[in-house]
Enzyme design. Sequence first.
Site, PDB file in Angstrom:
ATOM      1  N   SER A 162      19.097  -1.209 -17.396  1.00  0.00           N
ATOM      2  CA  SER A 162      18.338  -1.556 -18.583  1.00  0.00           C
ATOM      3  C   SER A 162      19.192  -1.393 -19.845  1.00  0.00           C
ATOM      4  O   SER A 162      20.194  -2.096 -19.997  1.00  0.00           O
ATOM      5  CB  SER A 162      17.058  -0.713 -18.649  1.00  0.00           C
ATOM      6  N   HIS A 175      10.729  -3.615 -13.139  1.00  0.00           N
ATOM      7  CA  HIS A 175      11.866  -2.953 -13.777  1.00  0.00           C
ATOM      8  C   HIS A 175      12.125  -1.554 -13.219  1.00  0.00           C
ATOM      9  O   HIS A 175      13.267  -1.140 -13.028  1.00  0.00           O
ATOM     10  CB  HIS A 175      11.604  -2.880 -15.284  1.00  0.00           C
ATOM     11  N   ASP A 206      19.402  -4.828 -14.128  1.00  0.00           N
ATOM     12  CA  ASP A 206      18.394  -5.294 -15.096  1.00  0.00           C
ATOM     13  C   ASP A 206      18.838  -5.093 -16.538  1.00  0.00           C
ATOM     14  O   ASP A 206      18.151  -4.412 -17.328  1.00  0.00           O
ATOM     15  CB  ASP A 206      17.078  -4.552 -14.861  1.00  0.00           C
TER      16      ASP A 206
END
Length: 408
Positions: A242, A321, A265
């Site tokens: 992330s 996620h 991600d």
Amino acid sequence: MLGSLNTAFSTMAAWQTPRFTTHTPIPQGPHVVGCVDIMMGRCKDGTLMRLYYPCKVSNLQSQAHNWTPWFLGDEYTRGLASFIAPSIPSLFSMLFNWKMRNVATPAVWEAALMKTQKWPVVVFSHGLSANRSIYSTVCSELASHGFVVAVEHRDSSACASFVLNEDGKRDYILYKTLPPDVKEYELRSQQIKVRVEESIRALDALEKLNQGQAKNELPSTFDLQQLCDALDLSHPVMSGHSFGGVTAITTLAMDKRFKIGVSLDPWMFPIKDRVTEVCGNVSQPLICISTEAFQSDANLQAMSSLPADTTTFVTIKGTVHQNQCDTPFLVGNIGRAFVGVYSPLDAHTAMDINNRLMLNFIAKHLGENGASLNTYVPYLEAQRQNMVSGLYGKGKAMLGWDADFHGV
């Protein structure tokens, strides 16, 4: 089957020691994993990292009472509450502490390092409001296959972290909520600069550890001299999830000592105004492993700036996620739906695919040293129906890119 095994292991660990009642998934590699926290330098300009590494213990279950506590303390909970549940922070903190205080990571705390070879290194950058513990499933899996991994950020993007004051006491750095007069990009673009510096310093720290020139400022029985001449620094890997995923990409662009990149991600928003410049400077082989529900059009467009000839894009279908961190394994089936981490694909299967994609890619680019690690091709072939090659995602909105969206 894997879920049943994990339940059995949880029951066994709880029977052997009342200290822990549950744990994150058992690493599946050939090595038992050890774990230690290391702080080099007491201030923000130093490095705080959690090292996962192959250890000398031969039977993981025999050391269940010495497994690593997953819970880091009330300060970390308060920071997490301010991000996840700002309207009910006290209730969230109470429930989180109750649930997580007795969770373990199946890594033996401060166990002796196995010194049968030199171990390759991975620097792992955590996501927004996360910490050095919340990716223990990914990091311990890498370590069980022979990698040493690290890092906790102190740019106020972690739920909490700390430095040591002159008295040796902890001064905590809590998660910084977005002030009303500050735009999201203004804050995150500043934080990523600090994150990149910290990631580079983590590799510096690993070099010092390998040279036997490091001191741990934290109380510890682990002798750092064990790491002297024990690390293979020829192909350092930069990785993250992330916010940590884009930190990994930006660090690759800045420091060519890192030879391999793994971005989980990546949230590209913090570099949106210089995405072409940053991505154009990434020359190392890189894999971006994405979850289906997270990636939105704006973020995918930014990712498309990465060099096509050196970047591999894979999306795991039926995932969200949080499938790339510990959360789905800690909150149970009802909790997954309640906190928004439910995924159509089984959480254990999603994590297995993610970790084996990581290991397979790293192994391919480690040269001769990676040949023995590249054992998951048949598994990945069997899971082909759960993966999509290329840039792909079904995300409708994303923090930063969409003004009215405030989640991750």
